[in-house]
Design an enzyme around this catalytic site. Structure first.
Site, PDB file in Angstrom:
ATOM      1  N   ASP A 283      -1.267 -14.188  -8.836  1.00 20.02           N
ATOM      2  CA  ASP A 283      -0.384 -14.567  -7.882  1.00 20.02           C
ATOM      3  C   ASP A 283      -1.087 -14.880  -6.671  1.00 20.02           C
ATOM      4  O   ASP A 283      -2.312 -15.042  -6.438  1.00 20.02           O
ATOM      5  CB  ASP A 283       0.605 -13.649  -7.591  1.00 20.02           C
ATOM      6  CG  ASP A 283      -0.074 -12.264  -6.649  1.00 20.02           C
ATOM      7  OD1 ASP A 283      -1.254 -12.562  -6.590  1.00 20.02           O
ATOM      8  OD2 ASP A 283       0.616 -11.167  -6.297  1.00 20.02           O
ATOM      9  N   ILE A 284      -0.471 -15.405  -5.369  1.00 24.85           N
ATOM     10  CA  ILE A 284      -1.015 -16.174  -4.342  1.00 24.85           C
ATOM     11  C   ILE A 284      -1.157 -14.879  -3.373  1.00 24.85           C
ATOM     12  O   ILE A 284      -0.109 -14.309  -3.032  1.00 24.85           O
ATOM     13  CB  ILE A 284      -0.010 -17.322  -3.937  1.00 24.85           C
ATOM     14  CG1 ILE A 284      -0.005 -18.483  -4.829  1.00 24.85           C
ATOM     15  CG2 ILE A 284      -0.687 -17.675  -2.761  1.00 24.85           C
ATOM     16  CD1 ILE A 284       1.093 -19.460  -4.215  1.00 24.85           C
TER      17      ILE A 284
ATOM     18  N   GLU B  36       5.687 -15.854  -6.468  1.00 23.70           N
ATOM     19  CA  GLU B  36       4.579 -16.422  -6.593  1.00 23.70           C
ATOM     20  C   GLU B  36       3.679 -16.082  -7.851  1.00 23.70           C
ATOM     21  O   GLU B  36       2.228 -16.177  -7.579  1.00 23.70           O
ATOM     22  CB  GLU B  36       3.782 -16.403  -5.147  1.00 23.70           C
ATOM     23  CG  GLU B  36       3.598 -14.825  -5.072  1.00 23.70           C
ATOM     24  CD  GLU B  36       4.533 -13.987  -4.331  1.00 23.70           C
ATOM     25  OE1 GLU B  36       4.235 -12.841  -3.838  1.00 23.70           O
ATOM     26  OE2 GLU B  36       5.742 -14.181  -4.432  1.00 23.70           O
TER      27      GLU B  36
END
Length: 523
Positions: free
Chosen positions: A406-407, A449
């Site tokens: 994920d970001i 995300e």
């Protein structure tokens, strides 16, 4: 040789080989004598000699001079259904196939009607569906003899024909007369002893149009000159009207309809022409119907055609692509069944254009399988693919790995630059990763995300995760935005389920976050 056309003749027809084996009986012959194909010819013997002159003839034949028919030397007597039946036999030899063809005309009812009297030169048939004619071989084919039931067929009486008030040619429909005359000329000059015309129309006295089936036999004098013709004419209007109803329904049908035998189309309707872009005539002229089928679908169609050609019954429904005359590809659904046409198996079917349905299905599949924002696989699709890889790994021992990432601090991007910019980062990141994985790899958005990559048979998933991490870190997004990602990595272990492998890779992602982000962790 195909003798199935004889089935349309309403009189018994037999084909015998040179060894006197019956090799074909038409429907009427089977009804009259029973099915004797493959058996010794015991119904009558060779027509090369009059039966009544043969000593010790093995056939059930006797002299018929007492019946007043000695001038008709080819008349046989048979036992049919327990009764004595008299048949006038017209016979011919076919050199190409070395076979004899006989047409049997039942005279029994005539002899019964004329018991105690002489037939002389007239053959009278008072009732029944077949009208007997004798035409003179002269212009217009004047009628010299005709059975009384002619009025039922034509509306004209015997006397009107014999007086010459009307000739047979006057009665033939003007659109068919040239063809009928051409057939008479062709067969007569070719020396044919008899033939069956193509169906043609006559116009009755009250102006009605009727379709007839006509079998004609040549009559010659002692010098071998053609002096006239015997004709046996039957009303088949009802048959043609039913065929016309079917043809009209077919032409009005919004779906394509075809009849195929071998590689050729024998019949197509207008709807099929519109679907394919070819005219009906062009479709009929195709040397091989497979030429309009998409190359990738020809094997499927060929397999169905082989079943039809083998006479195997049962409806087959299948979807294939066709190539139209203009080069465009269309999807069609074909439903076909086996039928017999002119004695041989054929395929009959309907064709429906399903191109729009296929387009809609593709759109729907995209909605179901793809993430609307990033245009990569969604969570539903990823679960399907992951389930498939787990099954392959268990069954075939094929390893695979997954990377879950994920970001980092994505909430900060949304809060600082807005959700529109956050969506831009998600889309740009998806394109970036998708452009740097193998064709066999499966990449999708898990949610928010979070992203998941399935890596079939990848030897070093850790190196792959590091490659992706560096690539994202070095990318500058709009407005100078830079992001990093944290990744969890794991490989299939024997006994893994979807739950166990996902929990393990999620734990790897959590560990990478806890240890400082912008890194990967292998579990």
């Amino acid at each position: 040789m195909d003798y199935s056309a004889f089935d349309f003749i309403p009189l018994p027809v037999l084909v015998i080989d040179e060894n006197y084996q019956v090799i074909f009986l038409n429907r009427k012959a089977k009804e009259t004598y029973g099915d004797r194909e493959g058996k010794c010819y015991e119904i009558t013997h060779s027509f090369s000699q009059p039966c009544y002159t043969v000593e010790n003839c093995p056939c059930p034949v006797k002299s018929i001079k007492e019946k007043g028919l000695e001038s008709y030397h080819v008349v046989h007597v048979h036992q049919v259904a327990g009764r004595e039946a008299y048949f006038y036999v017209v016979a011919g030899y076919i050199p190409e196939s070395k076979t004899y063809v006989e047409l049997h005309i039942d005279l029994s009812h005539i002899l019964t009607a004329l018991e105690g009297s002489r037939l002389n030169s007239q053959l009278l048939v008072s009732e029944g569906p077949i009208v007997f004619f004798f035409w003179d071989n002269s212009p217009g084919w004047p009628v010299k003899l005709v059975s009384p039931n002619v009025k039922d067929l034509t509306g004209y009486t015997v006397e009107e024909f014999l007086r010459g008030d009307i000739t047979y040619a006057d009665m033939v429909h003007r659109d068919d007369l040239e063809r009928v005359a051409r057939e008479v000329k062709t067969y007569t000059e070719g020396g044919a002893p008899s033939w069956t015309h193509q169906d043609y129309r006559i116009v009755t006295k009250d102006g009605k149009v009727k379709w007839v089936l006509n079998h004609t036999t040549v009559v010659k004098n002692d010098q071998g000159e053609v002096i006239g013709y015997y004709g046996y004419v039957m009303d088949i209007t009802e048959k043609h009207e039913k065929e016309e109803i079917i043809r009209n329904l077919s032409d009005a049908s919004p779906v394509g309809i075809f009849l195929r035998q071998g590689k050729r189309l024998l019949y197509v309707n207008q709807a099929l022409a519109e679907i394919t872009g070819y005219s009906s005539e062009e479709l009929i002229e195709l040397d091989d119907v497979l030429n309009i089928i998409h190359p990738k679908d020809r094997k499927m169609v060929r397999n169905v055609m082989l079943k039809r050609d083998a006479g195997i019954k049962g409806v087959e429904r299948y979807e294939v692509r066709i190539k139209r005359k203009d080069g465009k590809i269309r999807w069609v659904q074909i439903s076909s069944e086996t039928m017999f046409y002119k004695g041989s198996p054929a395929g009959i079917g309907v064709v429906v254009d399903i191109t729009e349905r296929k387009i809609n299905e593709k759109k729907l599949r995209k909605l179901v399988m793809y993430d609307g924002l990033t245009q990569i696989y969604n969570r539903y699709a990823l679960e399907k693919f992951l389930s498939r890889e787990l099954l392959r790994a268990k069954r075939y021992k094929l390893p695979f790995s997954i990377v879950f990432f994920d970001i980092d601090d994505f909430k900060h991007i949304n809060d600082t630059y807005g959700h529109k910019m956050g969506d831009m980062v998600l889309k740009r990141l998806a394109r970036l990763v998708k452009g740097n994985i193998r064709k066999a790899d499966i990449f999708g958005r898990w949610g928010g995300e979070e992203f998941l990559i399935i890596l079939p048979q990848l030897e070093d998933p850790a190196a792959f995760a590091e490659k992706i991490r560096k690539m994202v870190e070095s990318t500058i997004f709009d407005k100078g935005i830079k992001v990093t990602i944290s990744l969890g990595v794991t490989t299939y272990r024997e006994g893994d389920t979807m739950d166990t492998i996902l929990r393990r890779v999620d734990a790897g992602l959590y560990r990478a976050k806890r240890e400082g982000k912008n890194r990967y962790y292998v579990v």
